[in-house]
Design a protein around this motif. Sequence first.
Motif, short mmCIF file in Angstrom:
data_model
loop_
_atom_site.label_atom_id
_atom_site.label_comp_id
_atom_site.label_asym_id
_atom_site.label_seq_id
_atom_site.Cartn_x
_atom_site.Cartn_y
_atom_site.Cartn_z
N ASN A 197 0.86 -1.17 0.00
CA ASN A 197 0.00 0.00 0.00
C ASN A 197 0.91 1.23 0.00
O ASN A 197 1.84 1.30 0.80
CB ASN A 197 -0.88 -0.01 1.25
CG ASN A 197 -1.67 1.27 1.41
OD1 ASN A 197 -2.27 1.75 0.46
ND2 ASN A 197 -1.64 1.84 2.61
N ILE A 198 0.66 2.18 -0.90
CA ILE A 198 1.61 3.27 -1.08
C ILE A 198 1.00 4.62 -0.72
O ILE A 198 -0.04 5.02 -1.24
CB ILE A 198 2.15 3.30 -2.52
CG1 ILE A 198 2.84 1.97 -2.84
CG2 ILE A 198 3.13 4.46 -2.71
CD1 ILE A 198 3.26 1.83 -4.27
N LEU A 199 1.68 5.32 0.20
CA LEU A 199 1.34 6.68 0.57
C LEU A 199 2.42 7.61 0.02
O LEU A 199 3.57 7.20 -0.15
CB LEU A 199 1.27 6.83 2.09
CG LEU A 199 0.35 5.87 2.85
CD1 LEU A 199 0.47 6.12 4.35
CD2 LEU A 199 -1.09 6.01 2.38
N ALA A 200 2.05 8.83 -0.27
CA ALA A 200 3.04 9.77 -0.79
C ALA A 200 2.83 11.15 -0.19
O ALA A 200 1.70 11.58 0.08
CB ALA A 200 2.95 9.86 -2.31
N TYR A 201 3.96 11.83 0.03
CA TYR A 201 3.94 13.23 0.46
C TYR A 201 4.76 14.03 -0.53
O TYR A 201 5.94 13.71 -0.79
CB TYR A 201 4.53 13.38 1.86
CG TYR A 201 4.80 14.83 2.24
CD1 TYR A 201 3.75 15.67 2.60
CD2 TYR A 201 6.10 15.34 2.21
CE1 TYR A 201 3.99 17.00 2.92
CE2 TYR A 201 6.35 16.67 2.53
CZ TYR A 201 5.29 17.49 2.89
OH TYR A 201 5.53 18.81 3.19
N ASP A 202 4.15 15.03 -1.13
CA ASP A 202 4.86 15.89 -2.07
C ASP A 202 4.08 17.20 -2.17
O ASP A 202 2.85 17.18 -2.18
CB ASP A 202 4.97 15.24 -3.45
CG ASP A 202 6.13 15.79 -4.26
OD1 ASP A 202 6.31 17.02 -4.28
OD2 ASP A 202 6.86 14.99 -4.87
N LEU A 203 4.78 18.31 -2.26
CA LEU A 203 4.10 19.60 -2.40
C LEU A 203 3.46 19.74 -3.77
O LEU A 203 2.46 20.44 -3.94
CB LEU A 203 5.09 20.75 -2.15
CG LEU A 203 5.67 20.82 -0.73
CD1 LEU A 203 6.63 22.00 -0.63
CD2 LEU A 203 4.57 20.94 0.31
N ILE A 204 4.05 19.08 -4.76
CA ILE A 204 3.48 19.07 -6.11
C ILE A 204 2.83 17.72 -6.33
O ILE A 204 3.49 16.68 -6.32
CB ILE A 204 4.58 19.32 -7.18
CG1 ILE A 204 5.26 20.66 -6.92
CG2 ILE A 204 3.98 19.27 -8.58
CD1 ILE A 204 6.46 20.92 -7.80
N LYS A 205 1.51 17.72 -6.51
CA LYS A 205 0.75 16.48 -6.60
C LYS A 205 0.43 16.12 -8.05
O LYS A 205 -0.11 16.96 -8.79
CB LYS A 205 -0.53 16.57 -5.78
CG LYS A 205 -0.31 16.72 -4.28
CD LYS A 205 -1.63 16.82 -3.54
CE LYS A 205 -1.41 16.81 -2.03
NZ LYS A 205 -0.60 17.94 -1.56
N ASP A 206 0.76 14.91 -8.44
CA ASP A 206 0.39 14.37 -9.76
C ASP A 206 -0.88 13.55 -9.56
O ASP A 206 -0.83 12.34 -9.33
CB ASP A 206 1.53 13.50 -10.29
CG ASP A 206 1.30 13.04 -11.73
OD1 ASP A 206 0.13 13.04 -12.16
OD2 ASP A 206 2.27 12.67 -12.40
#
Length: 310
Positions: A170-179
Amino acid sequence: MTYKVMVTPRSFGKGNPQPIDMLREKGCELVLNPYGRILNKQEMKELIRDVDAVIVGVDPIDKEILEQAPKLKIISKYGVGTDNIDLVFAKEKGIPVTVTNGANKDAVADYTIALMLAAARRMIPIDHACRQRNWNKVTSVDVWGKTLGLIGLGAIGKGVAARAKGFNMNILAYDLIKDESYETEHQINYVSLEELLTNSDFISLHLPLTKQTHHLIGEKEIGAMKENAVIVNTARGGLINERALLSALQEKRIWGAGLDVFEQEPPQDVGFLELDNLVIGSHCAASTYQAIENMGVMAAENVLEYLRIH
């Protein structure tokens, strides 16, 4: 017209001389790294004085060094991280800085997964014990079906996500620019940094090092992680407060870590070298023959493209 091009990366043209041949065929005179290691500031100042272009790895190019390079027309980064380059002063001097986007993304993504597995399954201490003919069983933690938190979902982060899907993660992501289209298509959930740290079994960093990201992971953030969490860093050492991480690993407050990068390399604190819950790399995640060839060709192309136009 002959141009002088300084090349600092030790692996440039290694295995395949194509990037060196490309430059020489266009009449460039090469100034290769004579030391077989990362150059220090004084060495950079001496070698850069009369060059027209520089292909640089992680060697320093700050204001002091750039002031010693009156003829410099372009800085071609061998890789994508530019934290070793004074971008502001380079811009003031009208010196463009290029990078080799995508050249090493697969190599780094592969290595990230390797560090993750090695740290989770205690592969290094098991290997060492076996070489001492100690065949005791070592109990470790699973990777299959666990939650992976990606801090940074650029090209390399996406590569790691694709590989992690093979482990049913299961993949979580943190990024200021969201794709957001990628998020939907690949069933990845963007969350806050706090939520990612709290809920992830594995955490992998894929951000550039900037003033904003320096020590992004500190004592508070490590304290929010699970006891069985594994953190992996193949980006830049400065993203993590090393003192806080070392303490957490020594006290076994998290399961382990895989670090290919440190703020100073090799790390100055020998405590890192004594841990059996840490897997260390020598900033070599991008060092495969294919990635080296890709980076070399792209870095040479960037130099030649600029010099042709100007």
